[in-house]
Design a protein around this motif. Structure first.
Motif, mmCIF file in Angstrom:
data_model
loop_
_atom_site.group_PDB
_atom_site.id
_atom_site.type_symbol
_atom_site.label_atom_id
_atom_site.label_comp_id
_atom_site.label_asym_id
_atom_site.label_seq_id
_atom_site.Cartn_x
_atom_site.Cartn_y
_atom_site.Cartn_z
ATOM 1 N N LEU A 191 0.822 -1.207 0.000
ATOM 2 C CA LEU A 191 0.000 0.000 0.000
ATOM 3 C C LEU A 191 0.857 1.259 0.000
ATOM 4 O O LEU A 191 0.491 2.275 -0.599
ATOM 5 C CB LEU A 191 -0.929 0.005 1.219
ATOM 6 C CG LEU A 191 -2.148 -0.916 1.140
ATOM 7 C CD1 LEU A 191 -2.870 -0.955 2.476
ATOM 8 C CD2 LEU A 191 -3.107 -0.452 0.045
ATOM 9 N N ARG A 192 2.002 1.182 0.643
ATOM 10 C CA ARG A 192 2.907 2.332 0.683
ATOM 11 C C ARG A 192 3.841 2.357 -0.527
ATOM 12 O O ARG A 192 4.772 3.171 -0.569
ATOM 13 C CB ARG A 192 3.735 2.280 1.978
ATOM 14 C CG ARG A 192 2.908 2.447 3.239
ATOM 15 C CD ARG A 192 3.779 2.355 4.475
ATOM 16 N NE ARG A 192 3.009 2.561 5.691
ATOM 17 C CZ ARG A 192 3.534 2.511 6.920
ATOM 18 N NH1 ARG A 192 4.819 2.251 7.078
ATOM 19 N NH2 ARG A 192 2.774 2.704 7.972
ATOM 20 N N GLU A 193 3.602 1.456 -1.467
ATOM 21 C CA GLU A 193 4.421 1.350 -2.677
ATOM 22 C C GLU A 193 5.883 1.112 -2.342
ATOM 23 O O GLU A 193 6.794 1.640 -2.987
ATOM 24 C CB GLU A 193 4.251 2.594 -3.557
ATOM 25 C CG GLU A 193 2.822 2.779 -4.048
ATOM 26 C CD GLU A 193 2.674 3.950 -4.999
ATOM 27 O OE1 GLU A 193 3.600 4.784 -5.061
ATOM 28 O OE2 GLU A 193 1.649 4.015 -5.690
ATOM 29 N N GLN A 194 6.118 0.293 -1.309
ATOM 30 C CA GLN A 194 7.472 -0.062 -0.911
ATOM 31 C C GLN A 194 7.794 -1.516 -1.237
ATOM 32 O O GLN A 194 8.917 -1.957 -0.986
ATOM 33 C CB GLN A 194 7.654 0.172 0.598
ATOM 34 C CG GLN A 194 7.566 1.627 1.009
ATOM 35 C CD GLN A 194 7.699 1.815 2.506
ATOM 36 O OE1 GLN A 194 7.698 0.849 3.274
ATOM 37 N NE2 GLN A 194 7.824 3.056 2.934
ATOM 38 N N ALA A 195 6.844 -2.254 -1.792
ATOM 39 C CA ALA A 195 7.079 -3.665 -2.078
ATOM 40 C C ALA A 195 6.312 -4.089 -3.318
ATOM 41 O O ALA A 195 5.234 -3.558 -3.617
ATOM 42 C CB ALA A 195 6.668 -4.535 -0.878
ATOM 43 N N VAL A 196 6.886 -5.057 -4.040
ATOM 44 C CA VAL A 196 6.248 -5.696 -5.183
ATOM 45 C C VAL A 196 6.300 -7.197 -4.952
ATOM 46 O O VAL A 196 7.341 -7.732 -4.530
ATOM 47 C CB VAL A 196 6.959 -5.341 -6.503
ATOM 48 C CG1 VAL A 196 6.419 -6.179 -7.655
ATOM 49 C CG2 VAL A 196 6.802 -3.861 -6.808
ATOM 50 N N VAL A 197 5.191 -7.884 -5.215
ATOM 51 C CA VAL A 197 5.132 -9.332 -5.020
ATOM 52 C C VAL A 197 4.845 -10.002 -6.363
ATOM 53 O O VAL A 197 3.893 -9.629 -7.053
ATOM 54 C CB VAL A 197 4.043 -9.711 -3.998
ATOM 55 C CG1 VAL A 197 3.954 -11.235 -3.860
ATOM 56 C CG2 VAL A 197 4.341 -9.068 -2.644
ATOM 57 N N VAL A 198 5.666 -10.974 -6.702
ATOM 58 C CA VAL A 198 5.421 -11.828 -7.864
ATOM 59 C C VAL A 198 5.036 -13.202 -7.317
ATOM 60 O O VAL A 198 5.829 -13.835 -6.630
ATOM 61 C CB VAL A 198 6.659 -11.943 -8.764
ATOM 62 C CG1 VAL A 198 6.364 -12.851 -9.957
ATOM 63 C CG2 VAL A 198 7.110 -10.566 -9.233
#
Length: 918
Positions: A191-198
């Motif tokens: 939500l804070r645009e600090q992580a991306v999940v694949v």
């Protein structure tokens, strides 16, 4: 670069082949593999747009190409100038301090300028600060990959990962390849645009990727490709097996089973691949699969060959699921799925005696080359417990000093008691490790075994002293507090030289018991002795507990400022040192977070708790664990998140029931009563109080704990009596308890008791008596500025403070009047109370000045503001107004924004100022 197997520092010198590995060797070469690798273009484009996020998580079951995607991503980043550090985890890397050491070495190995590399500690541990220094030594952008994370995943490791994500400097990115989702609050980071999940859906081959994958077979039809795509559902490992089985066959691959995408499918396909190889090549695979990692020299040792490097390169070239795990391409590993197929085949084709002999041969090579930890595991697999225990005995004290408790437990679980009983150092280490991992049954069983051995052999006083020293750990973990004091005293008598780690731990134990009995000066004296011994022994674990007990002693006597200063120094020291920053340092963090919360430094407290809560949950003793959860629940309440607060307390209760730690359950129940009472929900408060066990505010033998001395039995009940209108009964509890607290010099507790007494008197209309009781409490709290202890009593406390501030000029002879006055102003300012003294002149000088702000509110928002000011929780508001809790939260955000306020206390002040409430 990535860290691979590292030999024991003590076992390298003079050993043949000891230079096989650099201290931190590394990841797979970031080049396209020669076996027709497919570029994962869609996911790579997605990741290309997120190079600035702190964290990338690639999560899927085995065989979905997590490592391949990460390699391809790193190749792109490397071509753009980024440095690459790669750490492939194995199960014996699961201790946080050891993991941090390997991670630091991987990062430093990626630095181009060796002259800028900061030194690491001499032992095999490292700290979060060491990690930060290592990262800063790398110029430009840096990608840090932690692959195979599930092998070492547990709450302690996840706590470390959470810290690393938070402190990563700009330009550094952490990538994790894992089968399990790390418990690091990924949704919040996303939500804070600090992580991306694949995830697995992103890793499945699409139809066009499957077609590209089979492009070497020029005559393959689209229908056949579609059939493989459908049968495997895009599972890369299964597609690779199909491709391998097709090579060298005049016809296509064998017909696929109808079971769909299951482990049976990969087993079927891998077996088909294996059987399609020459007998000599089959033998090479079986010889190479036994160790988790293989290098040319080890393969040659196991097989008798002299072409180990060529064999491994050929296996990799053919795409047989073998990948390098270091940049020097010396160490390799098979993919987990394929290795399991090979191991099954190996055990089928070899006799049990041959398998055991092979394990022993591997263990011997590891031991000769200084890899003691891996050698021990293979000796155990070879059922040579004597060799395993003998080697373990030589390194066990190092493992304890580095707090590698998980590895100690892993070894102890695999060795029989008959073997363990021959090695007192291993037994003692196992007692400590099992105790702090809360496996109390095993710890107590070994304690009993060791006691029987000592009695049988007529042990010396020193031997008994060492044994009782190890007992302190499981006793403390089981919260047998009275026994802690007795055992500490026994150890102090039995260890005649009064030196060393064992004596220092005994001093800690005895000082803690003295503190609980309000014998503060004696406790301080013992802690001073303990601190010196812990420093001398470089025992950060014991020193952390020593500083924690000292902070409790100081805070109990009202020295909140001294406690805060001491804890900050201890935390900073822990961050600079190795293991304590991620293990016992969490105990300091819990106490520091609670002290910061008391000072109303909510954001700092919450950050500390988010960093350390998982580690505390894994291994802390009751008191710091309770402090952390209670503080977290109160922070949630301040934000108006009642449900979140209840979930935190439910988790605390669960831990108490799971490990039979009664005080955790008591504290959680008492806090739930407190929440309901302060919300004005009398029925709920009474129901919850009925479930609160008696005798829980004060411990066994009248002991008083930090987490309970300002809550639990006496205070929880008194607050409920006040809400019920039974003021005489409330004062009958509060007054003698306050007198006792003053006699014991427990001024923090005295302040809370007197505050409740003042609230009771004020509600009943005894205004002068209420003010006297309040001012007496404020005189105690003024020097150290206790904030939340007062404000957490809600609107009634704030109203009483406001009235006392207005009446203060009527007390011309009040001792320390200026100090009390300033303290009152500070409390009202922290509560958001608008008073002429506390607020600047331009704010609310009269009704008209603030009227436009209030006029901006809708009728619904005015109604909600009035109800909030009368103590309604979010859930109560939702029930009263027939709204969802999310709608209530939305209204509250609007109210806070329009009124330029940030919390409920300030909302109460505004409502009172404009006459919405009395």
């Amino acid at each position: 670069m990535t860290a691979a197997l590292e030999p024991d520092k003590s076992g390298l010198e003079g050993k043949r082949g000891a230079t096989l590995l650099a201290p931190a060797s590394i990841a797979p070469a970031i080049v396209t593999a020669p076996n027709n690798q497919v570029q994962r273009k869609f996911q790579l484009e997605r990741l290309k747009n997120h190079t600035a996020v702190r964290l990338i998580v690639v999560q899927a079951p085995a065989g979905f190409g997590k490592t391949t995607l990460l390699r391809q991503y790193c190749a792109r980043r490397e071509s753009a100038g980024a440095a690459i550090a790669w750490l492939h985890l194995e199960s014996y890397y699961s201790d946080p301090s050891r993991f941090l050491r390997l991670l630091c070495e991987a990062v430093l190995a990626s630095a181009t300028n060796e002259g800028t590399r900061p030194p690491l500690p001499d032992n095999s541990s490292a700290s979060v600060q060491d990690f930060l220094r290592s990262v800063r030594a790398v110029p430009g952008e840096l990608v840090i990959v932690i692959d195979n994370f599930e092998q070492a995943a547990h709450s302690g490791m996840e706590a470390v990962i959470a810290q690393l994500v938070r402190v990563l400097p700009k330009g550094a990115q952490l990538c994790i390849g894992t089968r399990v989702v790390p418990a690091i609050n990924l949704p919040r980071l996303q939500l804070r645009e600090q992580a991306v999940v694949v995830n697995v859906e992103g890793l499945r081959f699409r139809s066009n990727e499957t077609a590209e994958f089979f492009r070497e077979f020029r005559d393959i039809s689209e229908a056949e490709v579609d059939r493989y795509q459908t049968a495997t559902d895009g599972w890369p490992a299964a597609l690779q097996c199909i491709r391998l089985s097709m090579r060298g066959r005049p016809a296509r691959a064998r017909s696929l089973p109808a079971s769909g995408v299951t482990p049976d499918l990969i087993d079927f396909l891998a077996t088909d691949v294996f059987e399609n190889l020459s007998a000599d090549f089959q033998r090479v695979l079986l010889e190479a699969c036994m160790p988790e990692r293989i290098c040319p020299e080890l393969l040659e040792h196991v097989s008798g060959r002299n072409d180990g490097a060529a064999c491994l390169n050929e296996i990799e070239h053919l795409g047989l699921f073998l990948s390098p795990v270091d940049m020097e391409r010396r160490w390799f590993r098979f993919h987990t799925v394929f290795r399991q197929v090979l191991l099954t085949r190996l055990r089928r084709e070899m006799t049990e005696a041959q398998v055991l002999a092979l394990h022993k041969k591997i263990a011997g090579w590891y031991e000769e080359h200084g890899f003691s930890e891996e050698a021990i595991l293979h000796y155990i697999e070879a059922t040579d417990e004597e060799a395993a225990a003998g080697l373990l005995d030589t390194i066990i004290e190092r493992l304890v000093s580095e707090e590698r408790l998980d590895l100690i437990v892993r070894y102890a679980d695999r060795l029989s008691l008959d073997t363990l009983r021959k090695y007192s150092r291993i037994l003692n280490a196992a007692i400590i490790a099992y105790g702090f991992r809360r496996d109390f049954a095993k710890a107590n069983r070994i304690v009993a075994l060791r006691k029987a051995e000592l009695e049988k052999n007529g042990a010396s006083r020193e031997d008994w002293g060492v044994h009782n020293y190890t007992r302190i750990f499981p006793i403390a973990a089981q919260d047998h507090v009275a026994e802690i004091g007795r055992t500490g005293a026994e150890v102090m008598e039995q260890l005649a030289d009064r030196q060393g780690l064992e004596y220092a731990v005994a001093l800690n134990a005895r000082a803690y018991w003295l503190y609980l009995n309000s014998r503060f000066e004696e406790a301080r004296d013992m802690l001073a002795q303990a601190r010196a011994l812990h420093d001398e022994a470089h025992n950060l674990f014991g020193l952390s507990y020593c500083e924690w007990i000292h902070a409790n002693v100081v805070a109990a006597q009202g020295g909140n400022e001294e406690a805060l200063k001491s804890l900050k120094q201890a935390y900073a020291h822990n961050e600079e040192c190795a293991a304590a920053s991620v293990t016992a340092g969490s105990v300091i963090a819990a106490c520091l977070a609670e002290t910061l919360y008391e000072r109303n430094c909510i954001a700092e407290a919450e950050t500390l708790l988010h960093d350390h809560l998982l580690l505390l949950e894994q291994q802390a003793i009751v008191e710091p664990l309770a402090l952390a959860f209670l503080t977290m629940a109160r922070i949630a309440n301040l934000r108006g998140e009642e449900r979140e607060a209840e979930e935190v307390l439910d988790r605390l209760m669960y831990l108490g029931h799971r490990y039979n730690l009664r005080r955790l359950v008591t504290y959680a129940k008492a806090e739930l009563v407190r929440q309901a009472t302060l919300a004005g929900d009398l029925d709920k408060a009474r129901t919850r109080y009925a479930g609160l066990a008696s005798g829980d505010g004060e411990g066994d033998d009248g002991l008083l704990f930090h987490a309970g001395e300002t809550e639990a039995q006496t205070i929880t009940e008194a607050r409920l009596l006040i809400l019920s209108g039974r003021h005489a009964d409330a004062r009958a509890l509060l007054q003698p308890a306050a007198r006792k607290a003053r006699l014991q010099r427990r001024m923090r507790r005295f302040m809370k008791l007197n505050l409740l007494l003042a609230i009771s008197l004020n509600v009943e209309g005894q205004v002068n008596a209420a003010r006297r009781a309040l001012i007496e409490a404020l005189r105690i709290g003024a020097p150290d500025q206790f904030i939340r202890l007062v404000l957490d009593e809600g609107p009634q406390a704030v109203r009483l403070l406001h009235e006392a501030r207005q009446a203060l000029p009527k007390f011309p002879d009040l001792p320390q009047k200026d100090l009390v006055s300033a303290y009152l102003d500070r409390l009202l300012a922290e509560a958001g109370e608008f008073t002429p003294v506390a607020m600047p002149e331009q704010e609310f000088e009269d009704e008209d000045a603030g009227a436009p702000l209030l006029e901006d509110l809708t009728e619904r928002e005015r109604e909600i503001l009035r109800l909030v000011s009368n103590g309604f929780s979010n859930k109560a508001l939702a029930d009263r107004l027939s709204l969802s809790t999310n709608t209530v939260k939305w209204h509250l955000r609007n109210i806070f924004e329009k009124l330029q306020i940030s919390n409920r206390m300030q909302a109460v002040s505004v409502a009172r100022h404009f006459g919405l409430i009395d």
